[in-house]
Design a protein around this motif. Structure first.
Motif, PDB file in Angstrom:
ATOM      1  N   LEU A 168       0.821  -1.212   0.000  1.00 32.81           N
ATOM      2  CA  LEU A 168       0.000   0.000   0.000  1.00 32.81           C
ATOM      3  C   LEU A 168       0.854   1.261   0.000  1.00 32.81           C
ATOM      4  CD1 LEU A 168      -2.899  -0.944   2.450  1.00 32.81           C
ATOM      5  CD2 LEU A 168      -2.993  -0.710  -0.033  1.00 32.81           C
ATOM      6  N   THR A 169       2.035   1.198   0.600  1.00 34.14           N
ATOM      7  CA  THR A 169       2.927   2.357   0.568  1.00 34.14           C
ATOM      8  C   THR A 169       3.343   2.687  -0.856  1.00 34.14           C
ATOM      9  OG1 THR A 169       3.768   1.896   2.796  1.00 34.14           O
ATOM     10  CG2 THR A 169       5.126   3.274   1.379  1.00 34.14           C
ATOM     11  N   ALA A 170       3.726   1.661  -1.613  1.00 28.27           N
ATOM     12  CA  ALA A 170       4.111   1.893  -3.002  1.00 28.27           C
ATOM     13  C   ALA A 170       2.938   2.406  -3.833  1.00 28.27           C
ATOM     14  CB  ALA A 170       4.667   0.604  -3.608  1.00 28.27           C
ATOM     15  N   LEU A 171       1.761   1.815  -3.635  1.00 27.97           N
ATOM     16  CA  LEU A 171       0.593   2.241  -4.401  1.00 27.97           C
ATOM     17  C   LEU A 171       0.159   3.648  -4.031  1.00 27.97           C
ATOM     18  CD1 LEU A 171      -1.613  -0.987  -4.458  1.00 27.97           C
ATOM     19  CD2 LEU A 171      -0.390   0.050  -6.365  1.00 27.97           C
ATOM     20  N   SER A 172       0.065   3.925  -2.740  1.00 31.15           N
ATOM     21  CA  SER A 172      -0.418   5.240  -2.308  1.00 31.15           C
ATOM     22  C   SER A 172       0.562   6.338  -2.699  1.00 31.15           C
ATOM     23  CB  SER A 172      -0.637   5.240  -0.790  1.00 31.15           C
ATOM     24  OG  SER A 172       0.575   4.962  -0.102  1.00 31.15           O
ATOM     25  N   PHE A 173       1.858   6.071  -2.578  1.00 28.28           N
ATOM     26  CA  PHE A 173       2.835   7.074  -2.999  1.00 28.28           C
ATOM     27  C   PHE A 173       2.676   7.392  -4.482  1.00 28.28           C
ATOM     28  CE2 PHE A 173       6.840   8.747  -4.465  1.00 28.28           C
ATOM     29  CZ  PHE A 173       7.288   9.537  -3.420  1.00 28.28           C
ATOM     30  N   THR A 174       2.496   6.359  -5.298  1.00 27.23           N
ATOM     31  CA  THR A 174       2.335   6.579  -6.738  1.00 27.23           C
ATOM     32  C   THR A 174       1.053   7.348  -7.040  1.00 27.23           C
ATOM     33  OG1 THR A 174       3.523   4.524  -7.169  1.00 27.23           O
ATOM     34  CG2 THR A 174       2.211   5.424  -8.961  1.00 27.23           C
ATOM     35  N   TRP A 175      -0.048   6.964  -6.406  1.00 27.30           N
ATOM     36  CA  TRP A 175      -1.326   7.629  -6.659  1.00 27.30           C
ATOM     37  C   TRP A 175      -1.284   9.097  -6.235  1.00 27.30           C
ATOM     38  CZ3 TRP A 175      -4.603   3.145  -4.225  1.00 27.30           C
ATOM     39  CH2 TRP A 175      -4.644   2.081  -5.133  1.00 27.30           C
ATOM     40  N   ILE A 176      -0.780   9.352  -5.064  1.00 29.82           N
ATOM     41  CA  ILE A 176      -0.802  10.716  -4.535  1.00 29.82           C
ATOM     42  C   ILE A 176       0.191  11.600  -5.268  1.00 29.82           C
ATOM     43  CG2 ILE A 176      -0.414  12.098  -2.458  1.00 29.82           C
ATOM     44  CD1 ILE A 176      -1.287   9.584  -0.862  1.00 29.82           C
ATOM     45  N   PHE A 177       1.382  11.073  -5.524  1.00 27.79           N
ATOM     46  CA  PHE A 177       2.394  11.879  -6.195  1.00 27.79           C
ATOM     47  C   PHE A 177       1.975  12.223  -7.619  1.00 27.79           C
ATOM     48  CE2 PHE A 177       6.334  12.727  -8.418  1.00 27.79           C
ATOM     49  CZ  PHE A 177       7.067  13.467  -7.498  1.00 27.79           C
ATOM     50  N   ASN A 178       1.314  11.311  -8.302  1.00 28.25           N
ATOM     51  CA  ASN A 178       0.906  11.534  -9.687  1.00 28.25           C
ATOM     52  C   ASN A 178      -0.471  12.171  -9.819  1.00 28.25           C
ATOM     53  OD1 ASN A 178       3.293  10.393 -10.648  1.00 28.25           O
ATOM     54  ND2 ASN A 178       2.426   8.340 -10.752  1.00 28.25           N
ATOM     55  N   ASP A 179      -1.098  12.521  -8.711  1.00 28.46           N
ATOM     56  CA  ASP A 179      -2.445  13.083  -8.784  1.00 28.46           C
ATOM     57  C   ASP A 179      -2.415  14.480  -9.398  1.00 28.46           C
ATOM     58  OD1 ASP A 179      -5.370  13.249  -7.941  1.00 28.46           O
ATOM     59  OD2 ASP A 179      -4.506  14.983  -6.915  1.00 28.46           O
TER      60      ASP A 179
ATOM     61  N   VAL B  36       9.392   6.005  -9.564  1.00 31.60           N
ATOM     62  CA  VAL B  36      10.177   4.848  -9.999  1.00 31.60           C
ATOM     63  C   VAL B  36      11.096   4.388  -8.874  1.00 31.60           C
ATOM     64  CG1 VAL B  36      11.931   4.044 -11.629  1.00 31.60           C
ATOM     65  CG2 VAL B  36      10.054   5.485 -12.426  1.00 31.60           C
ATOM     66  N   ALA B  37      11.737   5.346  -8.177  1.00 34.29           N
ATOM     67  CA  ALA B  37      12.629   4.988  -7.074  1.00 34.29           C
ATOM     68  C   ALA B  37      11.871   4.299  -5.938  1.00 34.29           C
ATOM     69  CB  ALA B  37      13.340   6.245  -6.562  1.00 34.29           C
ATOM     70  N   VAL B  38      10.685   4.801  -5.603  1.00 33.00           N
ATOM     71  CA  VAL B  38       9.896   4.192  -4.532  1.00 33.00           C
ATOM     72  C   VAL B  38       9.439   2.792  -4.919  1.00 33.00           C
ATOM     73  CG1 VAL B  38       7.704   4.361  -3.278  1.00 33.00           C
ATOM     74  CG2 VAL B  38       9.166   6.363  -3.512  1.00 33.00           C
ATOM     75  N   PHE B  39       9.013   2.629  -6.161  1.00 34.35           N
ATOM     76  CA  PHE B  39       8.564   1.306  -6.593  1.00 34.35           C
ATOM     77  C   PHE B  39       9.717   0.309  -6.584  1.00 34.35           C
ATOM     78  CE2 PHE B  39       7.679  -1.930  -9.797  1.00 34.35           C
ATOM     79  CZ  PHE B  39       6.438  -2.386  -9.351  1.00 34.35           C
ATOM     80  N   LEU B  40      10.894   0.712  -7.032  1.00 32.63           N
ATOM     81  CA  LEU B  40      12.042  -0.193  -7.011  1.00 32.63           C
ATOM     82  C   LEU B  40      12.453  -0.530  -5.576  1.00 32.63           C
ATOM     83  CD1 LEU B  40      14.260   1.287  -9.884  1.00 32.63           C
ATOM     84  CD2 LEU B  40      12.799  -0.745  -9.954  1.00 32.63           C
ATOM     85  N   ARG B  41      12.297   0.440  -4.678  1.00 33.19           N
ATOM     86  CA  ARG B  41      12.644   0.187  -3.275  1.00 33.19           C
ATOM     87  C   ARG B  41      11.696  -0.817  -2.634  1.00 33.19           C
ATOM     88  NH1 ARG B  41      13.158  -1.364   0.903  1.00 33.19           N
ATOM     89  NH2 ARG B  41      13.991  -0.430   2.809  1.00 33.19           N
ATOM     90  N   PHE B  42      10.411  -0.719  -2.939  1.00 37.77           N
ATOM     91  CA  PHE B  42       9.410  -1.582  -2.320  1.00 37.77           C
ATOM     92  C   PHE B  42       8.968  -2.714  -3.239  1.00 37.77           C
ATOM     93  CE2 PHE B  42       9.010   2.323   0.114  1.00 37.77           C
ATOM     94  CZ  PHE B  42       8.888   1.855   1.413  1.00 37.77           C
TER      95      PHE B  42
END
Length: 304
Positions: free
Chosen positions: A227-238, A284-290
């Motif tokens: 959920l951290t990876a998903l929420s970061f992507t959703w919120i950052f790209n909103d 991309v960095a967050v997704f690769l980390r998680f």
């Protein structure tokens, strides 16, 4: 005796044909399997190349000069290499301030959303609360509403509360619209944790807070990481809620800033591509980390 001896001699001299038939039938099976494997890899490679082609084009365009693109076209072979487009997008285009705004919104929103959702999911999954099914259905139903029908109410509400055009207003909106989904997902994970673990902790004298913090939360780490990876992507790209709640250019996140960058550098595709790369780098960095935890969380949810 003679007939018996003749039959035994015939059995001894019989030619073994079964292994030869097995070998001949096994070879077409292996060939068909190899063909299927090769076809799968070829099709997967073609799809991967097709998916990576726009990304490679953006990366190459961001490192070309404007004169090179103007003379040969965007899709041509590059004849130059420069990082000046990144400097223009970062400094002159305002991407630096926009990226800071996105981080100021995304990081607190992810922490607040998952913190509140984990506590609510713990209470709803581990305790027999009244109307807990109704609460879960309400949270899920809120996420089924199209956000477009709520744009005007959210904008008017932020104006009435006096928080319009402020970053914490965007944080509040993102938390409010994300908690329900996170609670629904975490509820499924926490509910599957064996009740004997909690009962043993209660016998040892653990309080509900200690059970939540020291037992349930560590066991739900794969779900929290996913959920951290998903929420970061959703919120950052909103983009939708950002342009609904915010108005000033200095408050805009990086996604909304890209619109202004395209208007500022109309035909300078190298600067626009560089701004797009800057905007995509954190996710991309967050997704690769998680990534490992993300895949583990998806597999765990599929098994459950």
């Amino acid at each position: 005796m003679t007939a018996t001896h003749t039959a035994a001699h015939a059995e001894d001299t019989k030619v073994p044909t079964a292994p030869a038939k097995t070998a001949t039938t096994r070879r077409p099976v292996l060939d068909a399997r190899r063909l299927r494997t090769a076809g799968f890899h070829l099709s997967a490679g073609a799809l991967s190349a097709l998916w990576l082609l726009p990304i490679v084009l953006v990366l190459v365009t961001s490192t070309r000069t404007f004169d090179d693109i103007a003379a040969h076209g965007v899709g041509s072979r590059p004849h130059s290499f420069t990082l000046d487009g990144f400097r223009q997008a970062w400094v002159d285009g305002g991407q630096q301030r926009a990226l800071i705004n996105s981080m100021l919104v995304t990081l607190p929103t992810v922490a607040l959303s998952l913190g509140l959702a984990s506590m609510a999911a713990f209470a709803l999954s581990r305790y027999d609360l009244p109307f807990r099914r109704v609460l879960l259905l309400l949270m899920l139903g809120g996420n089924l509403l199209p956000p477009q029908i709520l744009l005007i109410p959210v904008s008017k509400l932020s104006e009435v509360l006096g928080i319009y055009d402020q970053l914490y207003a965007l944080i509040g909106v993102q938390v409010g619209f994300g908690v329900g989904f996170y609670v629904f997902v975490l509820h499924g994970f926490m509910r599957a944790i064996p009740g004997e673990i909690q009962q043993a902790a209660v016998i040892d004298g653990a309080s509900p807070w200690q059970i939540y913090w020291r037992i349930i939360l560590p066991l739900a780490r794969p779900a929290l990481a996913a959920l951290t990876a998903l929420s970061f992507t959703w919120i950052f790209n909103d983009l939708l809620w950002a342009i609904t709640v915010l108005r000033t250019d200095s408050q805009m996140p990086v996604t909304a800033s890209l619109i202004g960058l395209q208007g500022q550098y109309v035909s300078m595709w190298n600067v626009i591509a560089a701004g797009s790369v800057i905007a995509a780098a954190p996710t991309v960095a967050v997704f690769l980390r998680f990534q490992r935890h993300f895949v583990a969380g998806l597999n765990l949810g599929a098994v459950k």
